[in-house]
Design a protein around this motif. Structure first.
Motif, PDB file in Angstrom:
ATOM      1  N   TYR A  79      -5.328   6.691  -2.973  1.00 44.35           N
ATOM      2  CA  TYR A  79      -5.475   6.881  -4.418  1.00 44.35           C
ATOM      3  C   TYR A  79      -6.429   5.849  -5.015  1.00 44.35           C
ATOM      4  O   TYR A  79      -6.404   4.669  -4.646  1.00 44.35           O
ATOM      5  CB  TYR A  79      -4.109   6.766  -5.108  1.00 44.35           C
ATOM      6  N   LEU A  80      -7.252   6.310  -5.954  1.00 46.16           N
ATOM      7  CA  LEU A  80      -8.151   5.453  -6.722  1.00 46.16           C
ATOM      8  C   LEU A  80      -8.055   5.828  -8.189  1.00 46.16           C
ATOM      9  O   LEU A  80      -7.844   7.004  -8.528  1.00 46.16           O
ATOM     10  CB  LEU A  80      -9.609   5.625  -6.272  1.00 46.16           C
ATOM     11  N   ASN A 133      -0.109   4.317  -1.765  1.00 49.61           N
ATOM     12  CA  ASN A 133       0.947   4.600  -2.736  1.00 49.61           C
ATOM     13  C   ASN A 133       0.394   4.431  -4.138  1.00 49.61           C
ATOM     14  O   ASN A 133      -0.550   3.659  -4.358  1.00 49.61           O
ATOM     15  CB  ASN A 133       2.138   3.657  -2.560  1.00 49.61           C
ATOM     16  N   CYS A 134       0.992   5.144  -5.096  1.00 51.30           N
ATOM     17  CA  CYS A 134       0.557   5.002  -6.491  1.00 51.30           C
ATOM     18  C   CYS A 134       1.168   3.763  -7.143  1.00 51.30           C
ATOM     19  O   CYS A 134       0.539   3.136  -7.996  1.00 51.30           O
ATOM     20  CB  CYS A 134       0.945   6.244  -7.287  1.00 51.30           C
ATOM     21  N   GLY A 151       0.219  -0.224  -3.166  1.00 53.78           N
ATOM     22  CA  GLY A 151       0.056   0.570  -4.375  1.00 53.78           C
ATOM     23  C   GLY A 151      -0.457  -0.270  -5.522  1.00 53.78           C
ATOM     24  O   GLY A 151      -0.927  -1.396  -5.354  1.00 53.78           O
ATOM     25  N   TYR A 152      -0.361   0.281  -6.716  1.00 51.76           N
ATOM     26  CA  TYR A 152      -0.792  -0.372  -7.942  1.00 51.76           C
ATOM     27  C   TYR A 152       0.443  -0.843  -8.706  1.00 51.76           C
ATOM     28  O   TYR A 152       1.547  -0.354  -8.452  1.00 51.76           O
ATOM     29  CB  TYR A 152      -1.615   0.608  -8.778  1.00 51.76           C
ATOM     30  N   PRO A 153       0.319  -1.855  -9.616  1.00 50.85           N
ATOM     31  CA  PRO A 153      -0.914  -2.527 -10.049  1.00 50.85           C
ATOM     32  C   PRO A 153      -1.400  -3.560  -9.042  1.00 50.85           C
ATOM     33  O   PRO A 153      -0.605  -4.205  -8.363  1.00 50.85           O
ATOM     34  CB  PRO A 153      -0.490  -3.221 -11.347  1.00 50.85           C
ATOM     35  N   ASP A 154      -2.718  -3.679  -8.978  1.00 51.34           N
ATOM     36  CA  ASP A 154      -3.381  -4.668  -8.122  1.00 51.34           C
ATOM     37  C   ASP A 154      -4.753  -4.920  -8.734  1.00 51.34           C
ATOM     38  O   ASP A 154      -5.737  -4.279  -8.356  1.00 51.34           O
ATOM     39  CB  ASP A 154      -3.499  -4.145  -6.697  1.00 51.34           C
ATOM     40  N   ILE A 196      -7.583  11.488  -5.847  1.00 48.81           N
ATOM     41  CA  ILE A 196      -6.733  11.646  -4.655  1.00 48.81           C
ATOM     42  C   ILE A 196      -7.632  11.954  -3.461  1.00 48.81           C
ATOM     43  O   ILE A 196      -8.398  12.926  -3.480  1.00 48.81           O
ATOM     44  CB  ILE A 196      -5.706  12.767  -4.851  1.00 48.81           C
ATOM     45  N   ILE A 197      -7.560  11.112  -2.467  1.00 45.86           N
ATOM     46  CA  ILE A 197      -8.367  11.281  -1.259  1.00 45.86           C
ATOM     47  C   ILE A 197      -7.439  11.674  -0.108  1.00 45.86           C
ATOM     48  O   ILE A 197      -6.435  10.995   0.139  1.00 45.86           O
ATOM     49  CB  ILE A 197      -9.111   9.993  -0.877  1.00 45.86           C
TER      50      ILE A 197
END
Length: 374
Positions: free
Chosen positions: A295-296, A343-344, A352-355, A266-267
Motif C-alpha cells: 500500500y502507498l 499493512n494499512c 503499516g502506517y503511520p510511518d 494498492i499494489i
C-alpha cells in the motif's frame, strides 16, 4: 571472539568497559540477570545498544525484511545502560521450530551488523585521522592519532607572526581560518578510496565525486556505484522471476493513517509457480507461486514511489529466489531489500502506517539499487 549481543559471565570481550568489571560487582550481577532473561529464552535475544541502533539507522531494510518474511514483531523487553533484551512476538501461534529459526536469523543479522559497525568505525578513523608510529623510540608500536589539521597548526605556529590588526584574537582567528582552508584543500586532493593524493583525477558525472582514475575503475568493476554516496552508474538487473505481474489499483475510500487527505494505491504482485533459470540458486528446480499486496498513499510523493517501484519491478529487483527467513524453506520467492508496506495500519512494527519517514527511506533503498526519478 564474542559478539556484542552475546552475554558472557567472564571477561573474554574487552571492547567496552562494562565487560571489564570484576566478577561479583553490581554490574556483573546485572549482566548475569540480563543473560538469564535473554540469553537462554527461546524468544529472546540480547544485543549491545550500539549494534541495535546502527541496524535501525543504517540498514533498516534488512530488519524490515526479516519482520515481513517471518511475521514477527521485535520488541525491547528490558535494558541496562549497555544492552537491550529483544523479545520476538508473533501475531498468531507458531511452532517452537519456527521461533528457533527466526531467532537464529535475527542473531545472524546482528552478527553481520556488528561487523558492519566495526568496519564503519574503522573507516571513520582512517578518513578522519592520520596514524603514525615512532619506530625508533622505546615506545615503538604505540599508535598515535593526530588530526588532519595538524599540518596547518604546525605551519602557523612556527611562523609566530602577529596579526595585521595587532590583536591576539585576530591572530588566532586567522590561524584557524588558514588551518581550515588547508584541511579543506587536503580533503579535496585526497582520494577517498586509497586516501592518497589523487592521481589522474576522475570525476563521476552524476554525483561529481572525484577519485584516482585507477581506484575508481577498479571499484566500478566490483560495483557500479559511487563509493562515496552509493549513486548507481549503469542499470542493475536482478534475478526476479520473469513470469510475475505487478497490478496497480486505487481506492479513494481507503485512508492510510497520516495520509487521511488522500486515497490509497494498492499494489498486487502475482507470481505463478515456475522453474529456476541459470541466474537462480538452483537452476532446473521448481519454485512455488506467491501473491503479495502493498500500500502507498495516493499523494504526489506516493505516486513518485509508485513510479520507482515500477522501474524496480521491470528491472527484476523487487523479488528474488532464495531461502525463507521464516520457515527456512529454500527455493521460494522472497523480498529483495526494497521495503513495502504490507499493512494499512499498525505502524512500522506491523509494516503499516503511520510511518512519516517511510517514503523518504524507501527512495533511499531504491537509489542504492540505481532506481531514481532521473
Amino acid at each position: 571472539m564474542c559478539s556484542f549481543f552475546q552475554i558472557t559471565s567472564n571477561r573474554t570481550c574487552g571492547d567496552f568497559s562494562l565487560w571489564n568489571q570484576p566478577m561479583g560487582s553490581p554490574v556483573s550481577f546485572v549482566w548475569s540477570r540480563m543473560a538469564a532473561c535473554g540469553g537462554n529464552a527461546k524468544n529472546k535475544v540480547t544485543v549491545h545498544k550500539p549494534v541495535w541502533d546502527f541496524l535501525n539507522k543504517e540498514t533498516p531494510s534488512k530488519l524490515n525484511r526479516l519482520r515481513e518474511d517471518s511475521g514477527v514483531r521485535i520488541l525491547i523487553d528490558g535494558e541496562t545502560s549497555e544492552i537491550y533484551v529483544l523479545r520476538l512476538s508473533f501475531d498468531s501461534h507458531v511452532t517452537a521450530h519456527t521461533i528457533s529459526l527466526v531467532r537464529k536469523a535475527l542473531k545472524s543479522l546482528l552478527k553481520d551488523t556488528e561487523k558492519e559497525l566495526k568496519k564503519s568505525c574503522k573507516q571513520h578513523q582512517i578518513s578522519g585521522c592520520m596514524a603514525y608510529t615512532d619506530k625508533n623510540s622505546e615506545h615503538a608500536g604505540e599508535l598515535h592519532l593526530r588530526s588532519v589539521y595538524s599540518r596547518g597548526q604546525q605551519s602557523t605556529s612556527s611562523r609566530g607572526l602577529p596579526s595585521s590588526s595587532g590583536g591576539a584574537s585576530g591572530s588566532h582567528g586567522n590561524s584557524r581560518d588558514h588551518r581550515r582552508e588547508e584541511a579543506e584543500d587536503d580533503r579535496e586532493n585526497q582520494c577517498p578510496i586509497c586516501l592518497g593524493e589523487i592521481q589522474n583525477i576522475k570525476t563521476l558525472e552524476k554525483c561529481q565525486h572525484s577519485f584516482c582514475e585507477d581506484c575508481i575503475t577498479r571499484a566500478l568493476q566490483v560495483k557500479k556505484a559511487c563509493p562515496m554516496c552509493g549513486r548507481f552508474y549503469g542499470q542493475l538487473v536482478g534475478n526476479q522471476p520473469e513470469n510475475g505481474r505487478m497490478l496497480v489499483s486505487k481506492d479513494s475510500s481507503l485512508l492510510l493513517p497520516g495520509y487521511e487527505k488522500y486515497g490509497t494505491i494498492i499494489i498486487q504482485y502475482v507470481f505463478p509457480p515456475g522453474i529456476q533459470g541459470s541466474e537462480h540458486p538452483n537452476p532446473g528446480v521448481r519454485y512455488p507461486g506467491t501473491t503479495r499486496v502493498a500500500y502507498l498513499p495516493d499523494c504526489p510523493e506516493g505516486n513518485k514511489v509508485l513510479t520507482l517501484f515500477k522501474k524496480a519491478f521491470d528491472q527484476r529487483l523487487t523479488f528474488t529466489i532464495g531461502t525463507s527467513m521464516t520457515t527456512g524453506r529454500p527455493n521460494v520467492i522472497t523480498w529483495n531489500d526494497i521495503h513495502h508496506k504490507t499493512n494499512c495500519t499498525g505502524g512500522p512494527q506491523l509494516f503499516g502506517y503511520p510511518d512519516p519517514t517511510y517514503l523518504l527511506r524507501v527512495q533511499e533503498e531504491l537509489r542504492a539499487k540505481g532506481i531514481t526519478a532521473d
